[in-house]
Structure formats: structure tokens, C-alpha cells
Write a protein that holds these residues in place. Structure first.
Motif, PDB file in Angstrom:
ATOM      1  N   ILE A 130       0.398   4.070   1.216  1.00  0.00           N
ATOM      2  CA  ILE A 130       0.322   4.857   2.450  1.00  0.00           C
ATOM      3  C   ILE A 130       0.849   4.069   3.640  1.00  0.00           C
ATOM      4  O   ILE A 130       1.672   4.567   4.416  1.00  0.00           O
ATOM      5  CB  ILE A 130      -1.127   5.316   2.716  1.00  0.00           C
ATOM      6  CG1 ILE A 130      -1.594   6.266   1.605  1.00  0.00           C
ATOM      7  CG2 ILE A 130      -1.229   5.997   4.074  1.00  0.00           C
ATOM      8  CD1 ILE A 130      -3.019   6.748   1.772  1.00  0.00           C
ATOM      9  N   THR A 131       0.401   2.830   3.793  1.00  0.00           N
ATOM     10  CA  THR A 131       0.762   2.046   4.983  1.00  0.00           C
ATOM     11  C   THR A 131       1.904   1.080   4.742  1.00  0.00           C
ATOM     12  O   THR A 131       2.369   0.434   5.689  1.00  0.00           O
ATOM     13  CB  THR A 131      -0.461   1.264   5.483  1.00  0.00           C
ATOM     14  OG1 THR A 131      -0.898   0.350   4.452  1.00  0.00           O
ATOM     15  CG2 THR A 131      -1.606   2.208   5.830  1.00  0.00           C
ATOM     16  N   GLY A 170      -5.561  -0.776   9.099  1.00  0.00           N
ATOM     17  CA  GLY A 170      -4.885   0.187   8.238  1.00  0.00           C
ATOM     18  C   GLY A 170      -5.762   0.723   7.129  1.00  0.00           C
ATOM     19  O   GLY A 170      -5.289   1.472   6.269  1.00  0.00           O
ATOM     20  N   ASP A 171      -7.055   0.388   7.123  1.00  0.00           N
ATOM     21  CA  ASP A 171      -7.960   0.861   6.085  1.00  0.00           C
ATOM     22  C   ASP A 171      -7.995   2.392   6.073  1.00  0.00           C
ATOM     23  O   ASP A 171      -8.024   3.042   7.119  1.00  0.00           O
ATOM     24  CB  ASP A 171      -9.367   0.310   6.338  1.00  0.00           C
ATOM     25  CG  ASP A 171     -10.294   0.545   5.166  1.00  0.00           C
ATOM     26  OD1 ASP A 171     -10.804   1.682   5.044  1.00  0.00           O
ATOM     27  OD2 ASP A 171     -10.507  -0.390   4.374  1.00  0.00           O
ATOM     28  N   SER A 172      -7.995   2.979   4.864  1.00  0.00           N
ATOM     29  CA  SER A 172      -7.909   4.433   4.725  1.00  0.00           C
ATOM     30  C   SER A 172      -9.119   5.160   5.300  1.00  0.00           C
ATOM     31  O   SER A 172      -9.050   6.364   5.574  1.00  0.00           O
ATOM     32  CB  SER A 172      -7.737   4.808   3.251  1.00  0.00           C
ATOM     33  OG  SER A 172      -8.822   4.336   2.472  1.00  0.00           O
ATOM     34  N   LYS A 181       2.613  -5.696   3.669  1.00  0.00           N
ATOM     35  CA  LYS A 181       2.489  -6.669   4.758  1.00  0.00           C
ATOM     36  C   LYS A 181       1.906  -7.966   4.220  1.00  0.00           C
ATOM     37  O   LYS A 181       1.080  -7.969   3.312  1.00  0.00           O
ATOM     38  CB  LYS A 181       1.612  -6.124   5.882  1.00  0.00           C
ATOM     39  CG  LYS A 181       0.199  -5.784   5.471  1.00  0.00           C
ATOM     40  CD  LYS A 181      -0.580  -5.262   6.665  1.00  0.00           C
ATOM     41  CE  LYS A 181      -2.000  -4.875   6.272  1.00  0.00           C
ATOM     42  NZ  LYS A 181      -2.754  -4.352   7.421  1.00  0.00           N
ATOM     43  N   ASN A 218      -4.245   6.752  -3.071  1.00  0.00           N
ATOM     44  CA  ASN A 218      -3.758   5.531  -2.444  1.00  0.00           C
ATOM     45  C   ASN A 218      -3.769   4.390  -3.465  1.00  0.00           C
ATOM     46  O   ASN A 218      -4.807   4.097  -4.067  1.00  0.00           O
ATOM     47  CB  ASN A 218      -4.662   5.187  -1.251  1.00  0.00           C
ATOM     48  CG  ASN A 218      -4.175   3.980  -0.492  1.00  0.00           C
ATOM     49  OD1 ASN A 218      -3.011   3.613  -0.565  1.00  0.00           O
ATOM     50  ND2 ASN A 218      -5.075   3.338   0.227  1.00  0.00           N
ATOM     51  N   THR A 264      -7.635  12.572   2.241  1.00  0.00           N
ATOM     52  CA  THR A 264      -6.651  11.486   2.192  1.00  0.00           C
ATOM     53  C   THR A 264      -5.966  11.481   0.830  1.00  0.00           C
ATOM     54  O   THR A 264      -6.632  11.603  -0.205  1.00  0.00           O
ATOM     55  CB  THR A 264      -7.340  10.136   2.417  1.00  0.00           C
ATOM     56  OG1 THR A 264      -8.044  10.162   3.654  1.00  0.00           O
ATOM     57  CG2 THR A 264      -6.323   9.008   2.444  1.00  0.00           C
ATOM     58  N   ASN A 275       0.840  -1.189   0.000  1.00  0.00           N
ATOM     59  CA  ASN A 275       0.000   0.000   0.000  1.00  0.00           C
ATOM     60  C   ASN A 275       0.876   1.239   0.000  1.00  0.00           C
ATOM     61  O   ASN A 275       1.858   1.311   0.733  1.00  0.00           O
ATOM     62  CB  ASN A 275      -0.920  -0.026   1.234  1.00  0.00           C
ATOM     63  CG  ASN A 275      -1.939   1.078   1.234  1.00  0.00           C
ATOM     64  OD1 ASN A 275      -1.614   2.227   1.474  1.00  0.00           O
ATOM     65  ND2 ASN A 275      -3.185   0.711   0.977  1.00  0.00           N
ATOM     66  N   ALA A 335      -5.865   7.170  11.540  1.00  0.00           N
ATOM     67  CA  ALA A 335      -4.508   6.650  11.339  1.00  0.00           C
ATOM     68  C   ALA A 335      -3.985   5.924  12.565  1.00  0.00           C
ATOM     69  O   ALA A 335      -3.117   5.052  12.443  1.00  0.00           O
ATOM     70  CB  ALA A 335      -3.578   7.804  10.965  1.00  0.00           C
ATOM     71  N   ASN A 336      -4.479   6.272  13.756  1.00  0.00           N
ATOM     72  CA  ASN A 336      -4.004   5.641  14.995  1.00  0.00           C
ATOM     73  C   ASN A 336      -4.947   4.557  15.487  1.00  0.00           C
ATOM     74  O   ASN A 336      -5.077   4.334  16.701  1.00  0.00           O
ATOM     75  CB  ASN A 336      -3.806   6.700  16.075  1.00  0.00           C
ATOM     76  CG  ASN A 336      -5.103   7.463  16.381  1.00  0.00           C
ATOM     77  OD1 ASN A 336      -5.985   7.563  15.530  1.00  0.00           O
ATOM     78  ND2 ASN A 336      -5.201   8.002  17.586  1.00  0.00           N
ATOM     79  N   THR A 378      -2.822   0.252  -4.152  1.00  0.00           N
ATOM     80  CA  THR A 378      -2.589  -1.020  -3.478  1.00  0.00           C
ATOM     81  C   THR A 378      -2.368  -2.120  -4.509  1.00  0.00           C
ATOM     82  O   THR A 378      -3.160  -2.249  -5.447  1.00  0.00           O
ATOM     83  CB  THR A 378      -3.775  -1.400  -2.571  1.00  0.00           C
ATOM     84  OG1 THR A 378      -4.013  -0.359  -1.629  1.00  0.00           O
ATOM     85  CG2 THR A 378      -3.488  -2.692  -1.832  1.00  0.00           C
TER      86      THR A 378
END
Length: 392
Positions: free
Chosen positions: A51-52, A126-128, A55, A379, A376, A49, A132-133, A381
Motif C-alpha cells: 500500500i505505502t 504509514g501504519d494501516s 522505505k 496488505n 482497507t 509494503n 492515510a494523511n 509487507t
């Protein structure tokens, strides 16, 4: 020391091997036409991704169904799930579903239908669309019920459908262990659809379709301090074309209205479009497509209305009894009618299935997704997956 991801892979692989052995033993024991079907799949994926970051993940996907049929009725019971473990060892239920679908033919001209379905899902933290936290993503329970009656009256036909829905979203847990309440996103919904058609020729029919629904939220929106309860209406007219089992297509256009119960919110109306296409020129090729328009309370601008347009398509080609090629795509655009703000997403993927035996199917997939929902950033993926499924 083994990582949690490696330990999970080994334990699930052992389960899959045992299941394959059971399938081989059951081959000679299962009664033909028993109506029982089941499968269990194991899929490993790596998603990158923009942004994140990237994984890995591992998913276990069991499914089971039971079909009971008679001369005039068919009922299918089904259940399944998708259980995921990511690279850090954190597990979540991506999908847990169960449902019943039934049809009953009362005569040569009347058919009754019904369905009850329930789905429990949980997004990746981690979904947009989540903060974010986010530490633990919210769980969503979505239950639907539907009943229909279809009447054939010669060149005329009619169908009445009643449906209900219960949607519940749990709280979002943040890294500091505080929670975000999502009760205002939970709602009850009920509605009815009436469709009347007229056969112009043996292949072409014209139809009009009207829909009415009521939506009631559990709590007021925390920003506008008002319930987003409303009534939605749609009235469309269109044409359908059917040529045996080879081609089935329809398109309709009309008007949609969203009438809010709270007078402080602005009622909305807009043009709406729907369409579908199914093409099966032979037993090896299948092409499907769909166009849908929706009107809903805005998820980005409280008190406003979102108009969503979704265009999707799928294709499959069976090269031979052992090899099948697949492709899919979807484009979605949402416009907030009051502000004109727009967001969109694009998804596309290709895949291949290889049947190495009667019970075992291997698969490989590549999927690409791009979404843009201001503020945002854009993004992208990329996801690569490989898996195996053991069928009854």
C-alpha cells in the motif's frame, strides 16, 4: 551533500565502534557474577509494503539490566529502547521500556512474585490502522503492575495474581496540522486471577482458572457517545503436562463474559480457549507455541465486542556455539460478535545469528506480513534486516 539517512548511519556506526572497544576493555575488568548486563545493537532494514511502497530505516537498540540475587530472592532491573530513523531522516521512538521483576521464596511451599513495567511506543505514520494523511503517529504509554503468591499444598497447588494497567494514547497529527483526539482509547484496568491445580500423576495435572477484571475509559466513545467501561470474567478448566525441562504444555477451555456498565451497550459471552507449549529436547533446540482468546470492546464497530484469537510459535536451533537459526510465526483473527465482521493477520519470519567473538553477534532476518482489515485492502509487507549487536 549527505542524506539524513547516510549521516545517521555514519554517526551511529561510530558510536557502535566505540562501544565495541569499551566491551573489549571491560572484559578483564568486570567481576564475574556481578549481575550487570548490557548490549547495544544497530540494525538496518528495508520494508516493502503493497500500500505505502518501500522505505529504508535504521534502528539503534540499547539494553541494560541488573540482577540482584540471594538465597531466597531474585530481583532484576531492566531498561532499553529502539530508536528509528527512516529514509527521509525522520526519527521516532519505536520502543522505550523499563521494568522491575522480583521473586521471593518464603519457604519450601510459598513463593511471592511481583513486576512493574512501563513501555512507550510510537507507530509508523504509514501504519494501516492510522488515517492515510497522518503526519505524526500517536505515542502510547502502557504501564502494568502485577503481584502473585503461589502455594504448594502437596498434590494441590494454588496461585493468586493481582494486576493493574494504565494505557494512554496521545493525539494523531494530520498533514494539515489538525489533530485526532484518542482520549477515548485510554483506560485504567485492574483484575485478579485464581488458579487451583490438582496433580493427577507426577506428569499430568488438572486445573481450573477464574479471572475477573474491570476496565474504565477516560472518555466516552465519540460515535456511540457512551463510555465503554465494563467487567470481564473468564472461567476455564484444563490439563497441563510437564516432563522435566524437556516438555511443558497445557490447554484449557471455558466461557468468557463481557458485561458493559452502560445498559445501552450489549453484553457478550463466548467460548474462550488458551494453550501453551514449550519443547526443549536438548540444549540446541527450543520450540514454543501459544494460543490465546480475548474479549474487548470493538475497535472497528463502536458499541460492539471483538473476540480475538492469536496463535503464535517460535523455534531456534543452535548449530554450533557461533551459529543460531531462528523462525517465528503468528496468526491473529478478530471477529466482531454483533456484526460478524472479521479481520486477520499473518506474520512469519526467519533469521540467523552469527557470533564472531565473545562480544559481537551479527544477524540477518527476513519477515513477511499479510493483514486484512476491511475496508482497507489486503496488505502485504516484506522486510529484510541486517544488524550487529555488541554484548557485555
Amino acid at each position: 551533500m549527505r542524506s539524513p539517512m547516510r549521516a545517521s548511519i555514519l554517526s551511529v556506526a561510530a558510536l557502535l565502534s566505540a562501544t565495541a572497544a569499551l566491551a573489549q576493555e571491560a572484559e578483564g575488568e568486570a567481576e564475574p557474577g556481578s549481575g550487570i548486563d548490557w548490549s547495544v545493537g544497530l540494525r538496518g532494514s528495508y520494508a516493502s509494503n503493497s500500500i505505502t511502497g518501500g522505505k529504508p530505516s535504521l534502528a539503534l537498540t540499547p539494553e541494560v539490566s541488573l540482577t540482584l540475587g540471594g538465597e531466597s530472592s531474585t530481583t532484576t532491573y531492566g531498561a532499553g529502547s529502539e530508536l528509528t530513523v527512516d529514509g527521509t531522516g525522520q526519527a521516532r521512538i519505536d520502543d522505550l521500556h523499563a521494568g522491575i521483576t522480583s521473586t521471593l521464596r518464603l519457604g519450601s511451599t510459598t513463593t511471592l512474585g511481583g513486576a512493574i513495567n512501563g513501555v512507550l511506543t510510537q507507530m509508523d505514520r504509514g501504519d494501516s490502522s492510522l488515517p492515510a494523511n497522518t503526519l505524526i503517529a500517536p505515542t502510547v504509554v502502557d504501564g502494568t503492575a502485577q503481584a502473585s503468591v503461589t502455594q504448594d499444598m502437596g498434590r494441590f497447588d494454588g496461585k493468586l495474581t493481582l494486576d493493574g494497567r494504565r494505557y494512554m494514547m496521545g493525539a494523531t497529527t494530520l498533514n494539515d496540522l489538525s489533530t485526532v483526539d484518542n482520549t477515548h482509547r485510554s483506560y485504567w484496568e485492574g483484575g485478579a486471577t485464581l488458579r487451583l491445580g490438582y496433580e493427577i500423576t507426577p506428569l499430568i495435572s488438572a486445573f481450573v482458572e477464574g479471572e475477573a477484571s474491570v476496565q474504565k475509559f477516560d472518555a466516552p466513545d465519540p460515535t456511540v457517545l457512551a463510555y465503554l467501561d465494563g467487567r470481564e470474567y473468564q472461567l476455564r478448566a484444563g490439563l497441563s503436562y510437564t516432563y522435566g525441562s524437556i516438555i511443558s504444555a497445557e490447554a484449557s477451555v471455558g466461557r468468557g463474559w463481557l458485561d458493559y456498565v452502560d445498559g445501552a451497550l450489549t453484553d457478550t459471552q463466548s467460548w474462550v480457549y488458551n494453550g501453551s507449549l514449550t519443547l526443549r529436547p536438548d540444549e540446541t533446540v527450543s520450540l514454543t507455541g501459544a494460543l490465546e482468546t480475548t474479549l474487548d470492546p470493538s475497535t472497528s464497530t463502536p458499541g460492539d465486542t471483538d473476540m480475538g484469537v492469536t496463535l503464535s510459535g517460535n523455534a531456534a536451533y543452535q548449530v554450533n556455539p557461533w551459529l543460531t537459526l531462528r523462525a517465528s510465526s503468528a496468526w491473529d483473527r478478530t471477529v466482531t460478535l454483533g456484526t460478524g465482521a472479521a479481520s486477520w493477520s499473518l506474520d512469519a519470519g526467519v533469521g540467523v545469528d552469527y557470533r564472531s567473538s565473545r562480544h559481537i553477534v551479527w544477524s540477518a532476518d527476513y519477515a513477511y506480513g499479510r493483514d486484512y482489515a476491511p475496508p482497507t485492502p489486503l496488505n502485504d509487507t516484506h522486510t529484510v534486516s541486517v544488524g550487529v549487536r555488541v554484548n557485555r
